[in-house]
Design a protein around this motif. Structure first.
Motif, PDB file in Angstrom:
ATOM      1  N   ASP A 122       0.833  -1.205   0.000  1.00 25.69           N
ATOM      2  CA  ASP A 122       0.000   0.000   0.000  1.00 25.69           C
ATOM      3  C   ASP A 122       0.870   1.258   0.000  1.00 25.69           C
ATOM      4  O   ASP A 122       0.581   2.225  -0.709  1.00 25.69           O
TER       5      ASP A 122
ATOM      6  N   ASP B 239       2.439   1.655  -3.460  1.00 27.27           N
ATOM      7  CA  ASP B 239       1.452   2.151  -4.420  1.00 27.27           C
ATOM      8  C   ASP B 239       1.183   3.639  -4.228  1.00 27.27           C
ATOM      9  O   ASP B 239       1.090   4.400  -5.201  1.00 27.27           O
ATOM     10  N   ALA B 240       1.061   4.067  -2.978  1.00 29.85           N
ATOM     11  CA  ALA B 240       0.800   5.479  -2.683  1.00 29.85           C
ATOM     12  C   ALA B 240       1.992   6.346  -3.091  1.00 29.85           C
ATOM     13  O   ALA B 240       1.817   7.444  -3.642  1.00 29.85           O
ATOM     14  N   CYS B 241       3.198   5.858  -2.838  1.00 34.49           N
ATOM     15  CA  CYS B 241       4.397   6.608  -3.196  1.00 34.49           C
ATOM     16  C   CYS B 241       4.517   6.722  -4.720  1.00 34.49           C
ATOM     17  O   CYS B 241       4.857   7.791  -5.249  1.00 34.49           O
ATOM     18  N   THR B 242       4.215   5.672  -5.414  1.00 37.24           N
ATOM     19  CA  THR B 242       4.234   5.695  -6.880  1.00 37.24           C
ATOM     20  C   THR B 242       3.198   6.684  -7.418  1.00 37.24           C
ATOM     21  O   THR B 242       3.470   7.429  -8.368  1.00 37.24           O
ATOM     22  N   ALA B 243       2.038   6.715  -6.798  1.00 35.93           N
ATOM     23  CA  ALA B 243       0.990   7.657  -7.207  1.00 35.93           C
ATOM     24  C   ALA B 243       1.442   9.102  -6.970  1.00 35.93           C
ATOM     25  O   ALA B 243       1.185   9.981  -7.810  1.00 35.93           O
TER      26      ALA B 243
ATOM     27  N   GLU C  78       4.517  10.143  -7.029  1.00 36.85           N
ATOM     28  CA  GLU C  78       5.520  10.442  -8.053  1.00 36.85           C
ATOM     29  C   GLU C  78       4.848  10.773  -9.388  1.00 36.85           C
ATOM     30  O   GLU C  78       5.216  11.745 -10.055  1.00 36.85           O
ATOM     31  N   THR C  79       3.853   9.995  -9.755  1.00 33.64           N
ATOM     32  CA  THR C  79       3.128  10.231 -11.009  1.00 33.64           C
ATOM     33  C   THR C  79       2.491  11.616 -11.007  1.00 33.64           C
ATOM     34  O   THR C  79       2.585  12.358 -11.992  1.00 33.64           O
ATOM     35  N   THR C  80       1.868  11.979  -9.893  1.00 35.72           N
ATOM     36  CA  THR C  80       1.231  13.294  -9.769  1.00 35.72           C
ATOM     37  C   THR C  80       2.279  14.402  -9.798  1.00 35.72           C
ATOM     38  O   THR C  80       2.074  15.439 -10.432  1.00 35.72           O
TER      39      THR C  80
END
Length: 66
Positions: free
Chosen positions: A40, A43-47, A49-51
Motif C-alpha cells: 500500500d 502504491d501510494a508513493c508511486t501515485a 511520483e506520477t502526480t
C-alpha cells in the motif's frame, strides 16, 4: 491462548511506518504512511511520483521504512 497472541503479533507485524520522500523542482518533501502495508505504501508513493511529474517531469519519490 498462545496461538491467539502469536496470530495477533503476526498480523500486526505486517504493517509498518514508511516515509515517501518526493523531490520536485529541487525541493524534497516527506510524506509519512503510518502502520501501512508495504504494498500500500509503495502504491501510494508511486501515485505521488506520477502526480508530481505533472509539475516537474524530473520529479522522483523514494520509499523508506522508518
Amino acid at each position: 491462548m498462545a496461538i491467539v497472541i502469536l496470530a495477533t503479533v503476526g498480523l500486526s507485524s505486517c504493517k509498518k511506518d514508511y516515509t515517501c520522500t518526493c523531490t520536485v523542482s529541487g525541493v524534497a518533501t516527506p510524506v509519512e504512511f503510518a502502520k501501512a502495508k508495504k504494498k500500500d505504501a509503495e502504491d501510494a508513493c508511486t501515485a505521488l511520483e506520477t502526480t508530481s511529474k505533472v509539475v516537474d517531469p524530473a520529479a522522483s519519490c523514494t520509499l523508506k521504512k522508518k
